[in-house]
Design a protein around this motif. Structure first.
Motif, PDB file in Angstrom:
ATOM      1  N   ALA A 351       0.832  -1.209   0.000  1.00  0.00           N
ATOM      2  CA  ALA A 351       0.000   0.000   0.000  1.00  0.00           C
ATOM      3  C   ALA A 351       0.863   1.254   0.000  1.00  0.00           C
ATOM      4  O   ALA A 351       0.610   2.203  -0.760  1.00  0.00           O
ATOM      5  N   VAL A 352       1.890   1.263   0.833  1.00  0.00           N
ATOM      6  CA  VAL A 352       2.752   2.443   0.936  1.00  0.00           C
ATOM      7  C   VAL A 352       3.561   2.647  -0.347  1.00  0.00           C
ATOM      8  O   VAL A 352       3.643   3.767  -0.877  1.00  0.00           O
ATOM      9  N   ILE A 353       4.138   1.562  -0.874  1.00  0.00           N
ATOM     10  CA  ILE A 353       4.933   1.684  -2.106  1.00  0.00           C
ATOM     11  C   ILE A 353       4.057   2.124  -3.269  1.00  0.00           C
ATOM     12  O   ILE A 353       4.431   3.000  -4.065  1.00  0.00           O
ATOM     13  N   ALA A 354       2.876   1.527  -3.388  1.00  0.00           N
ATOM     14  CA  ALA A 354       1.968   1.883  -4.480  1.00  0.00           C
ATOM     15  C   ALA A 354       1.547   3.341  -4.388  1.00  0.00           C
ATOM     16  O   ALA A 354       1.506   4.058  -5.396  1.00  0.00           O
ATOM     17  N   LEU A 355       1.231   3.802  -3.185  1.00  0.00           N
ATOM     18  CA  LEU A 355       0.829   5.199  -3.004  1.00  0.00           C
ATOM     19  C   LEU A 355       1.990   6.148  -3.288  1.00  0.00           C
ATOM     20  O   LEU A 355       1.808   7.208  -3.899  1.00  0.00           O
ATOM     21  N   THR A 356       3.173   5.764  -2.835  1.00  0.00           N
ATOM     22  CA  THR A 356       4.347   6.608  -3.069  1.00  0.00           C
ATOM     23  C   THR A 356       4.570   6.825  -4.558  1.00  0.00           C
ATOM     24  O   THR A 356       4.791   7.952  -5.016  1.00  0.00           O
ATOM     25  N   GLU A 357       4.490   5.734  -5.321  1.00  0.00           N
ATOM     26  CA  GLU A 357       4.706   5.838  -6.768  1.00  0.00           C
ATOM     27  C   GLU A 357       3.587   6.629  -7.432  1.00  0.00           C
ATOM     28  O   GLU A 357       3.839   7.510  -8.258  1.00  0.00           O
ATOM     29  N   ALA A 358       2.333   6.340  -7.061  1.00  0.00           N
ATOM     30  CA  ALA A 358       1.191   6.998  -7.706  1.00  0.00           C
ATOM     31  C   ALA A 358       1.169   8.493  -7.433  1.00  0.00           C
ATOM     32  O   ALA A 358       0.974   9.307  -8.348  1.00  0.00           O
ATOM     33  N   ILE A 359       1.378   8.886  -6.166  1.00  0.00           N
ATOM     34  CA  ILE A 359       1.312  10.310  -5.815  1.00  0.00           C
ATOM     35  C   ILE A 359       2.490  11.060  -6.428  1.00  0.00           C
ATOM     36  O   ILE A 359       2.342  12.197  -6.890  1.00  0.00           O
ATOM     37  N   ALA A 360       3.666  10.425  -6.452  1.00  0.00           N
ATOM     38  CA  ALA A 360       4.824  11.072  -7.077  1.00  0.00           C
ATOM     39  C   ALA A 360       4.576  11.310  -8.563  1.00  0.00           C
ATOM     40  O   ALA A 360       4.858  12.390  -9.097  1.00  0.00           O
ATOM     41  N   VAL A 361       4.026  10.301  -9.245  1.00  0.00           N
ATOM     42  CA  VAL A 361       3.720  10.433 -10.675  1.00  0.00           C
ATOM     43  C   VAL A 361       2.652  11.495 -10.898  1.00  0.00           C
ATOM     44  O   VAL A 361       2.785  12.373 -11.757  1.00  0.00           O
ATOM     45  N   GLY A 362       1.564  11.413 -10.114  1.00  0.00           N
ATOM     46  CA  GLY A 362       0.463  12.356 -10.280  1.00  0.00           C
ATOM     47  C   GLY A 362       0.872  13.792 -10.042  1.00  0.00           C
ATOM     48  O   GLY A 362       0.500  14.699 -10.806  1.00  0.00           O
ATOM     49  N   ARG A 363       1.666  14.035  -8.991  1.00  0.00           N
ATOM     50  CA  ARG A 363       2.098  15.398  -8.683  1.00  0.00           C
ATOM     51  C   ARG A 363       3.043  15.944  -9.746  1.00  0.00           C
ATOM     52  O   ARG A 363       3.022  17.147 -10.034  1.00  0.00           O
ATOM     53  N   SER A 364       3.877  15.077 -10.317  1.00  0.00           N
ATOM     54  CA  SER A 364       4.803  15.535 -11.350  1.00  0.00           C
ATOM     55  C   SER A 364       4.052  16.132 -12.532  1.00  0.00           C
ATOM     56  O   SER A 364       4.366  17.230 -13.002  1.00  0.00           O
ATOM     57  N   PHE A 365       3.028  15.435 -13.000  1.00  0.00           N
ATOM     58  CA  PHE A 365       2.296  15.909 -14.172  1.00  0.00           C
ATOM     59  C   PHE A 365       1.283  16.993 -13.815  1.00  0.00           C
ATOM     60  O   PHE A 365       0.964  17.842 -14.649  1.00  0.00           O
TER      61      PHE A 365
END
Length: 663
Positions: A351-365
């Protein structure tokens, strides 16, 4: 505003010079604000409002006493849970056309990647495709990112397989293995929803940027090594993920008969995919070429194997892929079985790894497009996507950087592109699965390998080394832990070094001597700004920690007294510059515990024994409230609590002049 009890407080305090020498009326009016500030909210009050804040209508509590009608609360709650109700009202046909093209382009990349990632997760190919149908549909109505592409990703696939296979071997008991995967996915979704509802997004921040860079780099190499099985067409391979075990497995497998056709197919299409990616980056208008190259690779390699009957000559193929819509997996989720505890542990990490990747990707764009991404809503959307996915034969889904980049380049305007992609994958599941029978395993390995260079950020690792050596140690620890241990060991090492860094910094916070910049009322560190002038006879010291507590109170006290004694010994030779006051700048001290309060009292007593007055400037909100409750303010004297350092210095100088005149 002045304190009415200041005289009594100063009389009971042990102060030097006598409190009568300082005229309270000459203090600036702002000083009383420190002592008479309202009570800070308690922990209970903050927790009560955590969930309600997410669903409170915009503007409530402002603009008068009029309460919003009940329907406004219901509408706000629905819009908070389903952002599509908000942006859908202004959605246009032009945006829809852009989203359709982006969704189709996304599907051309997502279909082959999903099949490859399912193989990485030790699942049958259709489960990767299932994960590209249901979670994207749920996210489309609940997510706030317009560009993010939801589905299976390499790192989470590796994470899931590497940990679940330690509980149940997928080769021995594939049914139980799938059961545990779906249970982990369900629990991961529940954890993600909980993180969002209770504003626990800070848990994701436990993985620092340096830790993520190292972890992703190590995971990419491990994933690449795992693909050697498909690339070389090996029949026997290790389930371990560390580089030593994989190297041994490859070395021993090379003594067995192997077929170079697998290697030729894999390398050929890997070069093809990387070449199209290079062309797409060089010529922006040809970005679609790199997006469809994985699908073209699958089509061409499948046709080549079918035409040449290469499967009869040792080329490994997928064979049967189950067609049709996602079957229900509700009965497969075990919340009270023998492996529930292990599943919960794995689910938290996923859950933590998935959220970390998703939020990092989403915030970048989101930054590129100029809008704000709501992290807590993203957690809720991602959580519900995984809960719904776990009930329909999907494993953990999150945001993919490579597919999101394609979605962005293809002109996606909203999450409708995810719906189009999911619909396209569903059509493929219904009608085209039989065509994948002859797809070689080597081409799936090449598709996964082509996505790995984006996970290894050597330039950023070098930048971390230049900027912060301790952060680089965290990065290196995560990298080596994943590479030579396991995914869990890599994360554990990164977290251990991160917490050690925090503890070390908390144990020995900065304590700085301040001076005034000439011609201003600004006080700053004399070490950082040598031009700052120290005030004669007044020692100004700043405590650079947000929490003055048991772990650092003794160090801070000893450091302050060490400097004061050294200053006293030096100034005794010059009577006119003898230190008579010490001002503690506590503007950085947000909170304080009982050990910190005792430390302040001990500093006050030791200074008083040396004939030196102590003053405190700008203590934090919670700090001053606790100082009042513990009667520390009474012992120091209310007249010696100031709003700013400048006021404290002027107050000390004025008090000393008054004392000298009386003498």
């Amino acid at each position: 505003m002045e304190s009415s009890s200041s005289t009594a407080a100063v009389e009971t305090a042990v102060t030097v010079p006598p409190p009568s020498t300082f005229d309270v009326s000459r203090r600036p009016d702002t000083a009383g604000l420190v002592l008479n500030s309202p009570r800070p909210p308690s922990l209970r009050e903050e927790l009560v409002g955590v969930v309600g804040k997410a669903f409170r209508p915009h503007g409530s509590g402002h603009g008068g006493d009029r309460r919003p009608p009940r329907w406004a609360w219901v509408l706000a709650a629905l819009q908070a849970v389903f952002p599509v109700l908000q942006w859908g009202r202004t959605y246009t046909l032009k945006s829809f056309r852009s989203d359709v093209m982006a969704g189709l382009t996304l599907a051309s990349l997502g279909i082959p990647q999903s099949i490859g990632y399912a193989n990485l997760a030790k699942l049958d190919p259709q489960y990767g495709l299932y994960t590209s149908v249901v979670p994207p549909l749920i996210y489309a109505v609940m997510g706030t990112s317009r560009e993010i592409a939801i589905g299976p990703v390499a790192v989470v696939s590796l994470l899931l397989s590497s940990m679940v296979q330690k509980v149940v071997d997928p080769a021995v008991d594939p049914v139980t293995y799938r059961t545990l995967v779906f249970t982990v996915t369900f629990l991961a979704g529940v954890f993600q929803v909980s993180f969002g509802l209770f504003r626990l997004g800070f848990l994701v921040d436990f993985l620092s940027h340096a830790a993520i860079v190292g972890f992703m780099g190590g995971a990419a190499i491990v994933i690449g090594l795992q693909q050697l099985k498909g690339l070389l067409g090996l029949s026997r391979f290790t389930n371990s993920t560390d580089v030593v075990a994989v190297a041994k497995a490859v070395f021993s497998a090379l003594h067995d008969p192997w077929h170079p056709g697998n290697f030729f197919i894999g390398c050929s299409f890997l070069i093809f995919i990387l070449a199209t990616r290079f062309i797409g980056r060089k010529y922006k208008k040809l970005f679609w070429l790199s997006a469809i190259s994985p699908l073209l690779s699958v089509i061409l390699s499948t046709a080549a194997v079918y035409a040449t009957k290469a499967d009869k000559h040792g080329v490994k193929i997928i064979r049967e892929v189950h067609a049709g819509l996602n079957p229900s997996s509700v009965k497969l989720i075990q919340l009270n079985g023998p492996y529930t505890t292990e599943c919960a542990k794995i689910a938290v990490i996923c859950a933590v790894i998935a959220l970390t990747e998703a939020i990092a990707v989403g915030r970048s764009f989101a930054t590129i497009r100029g809008y704000k991404l709501d992290g807590n809503k993203e957690m809720i959307a991602m959580g519900f996507s995984n809960v719904a996915g776990s009930l329909s034969s999907c494993y953990v889904a999150t945001g993919s950087f490579s597919r999101t980049a394609v979605n962005f380049s293809a002109g996606a305007r909203s999450t409708v592109s995810n719906i189009v992609m999911a619909a396209t994958v569903f059509i493929a599941l219904e009608f085209f699965m039989k065509l994948l029978y002859y797809t070689p395993m080597a081409v799936l390995a090449s598709i996964i390998l082509s996505a790995l260079p984006g996970l290894i950020d050597i330039r950023e690792a070098c930048n971390i080394w230049r900027v912060d050596k301790m952060d680089f140690l965290i990065c290196l620890g995560a990298f080596l832990g994943v590479l030579f241990g396991s995914v869990e060991i890599g994360l554990g090492v990164a977290l251990a070094i991160s917490f050690a860094k925090i503890i070390i910094q908390s144990l020995r916070p900065q304590v700085e001597v301040l001076g005034r910049l000439q011609g201003t009322n600004t006080f700053c560190s004399v070490r950082q700004y040598p031009v700052a002038c120290r005030t004669p006879a007044v020692q100004v010291i700043r405590i650079d920690t947000s929490f003055l507590c048991f772990i650092n109170a003794t160090f801070i006290k000893e450091r302050i007294m060490e400097w004061v004694r050294a200053e006293v010994d030096t100034s005794n030779e010059k009577v006119r510059e003898r230190v008579h006051s010490v001002v503690l700048d506590m503007s950085n001290v947000v909170n304080i515990d009982t050990s910190g309060l005792v430390g302040l009292e001990e500093i006050h007593k030791e200074l008083a024994s040396l004939g030196i007055q102590m003053a405190i400037a700008s203590p934090g909100w919670q700090a001053i409230q606790k100082m009042k409750l513990a009667h520390v303010v009474d012992r120091i004297g209310e007249d010696w609590i100031f709003l700013t350092v400048g006021e404290a210095v002027e107050g000390c100088l004025t008090a000393h002049k008054g004392s000298a005149m009386e003498c």
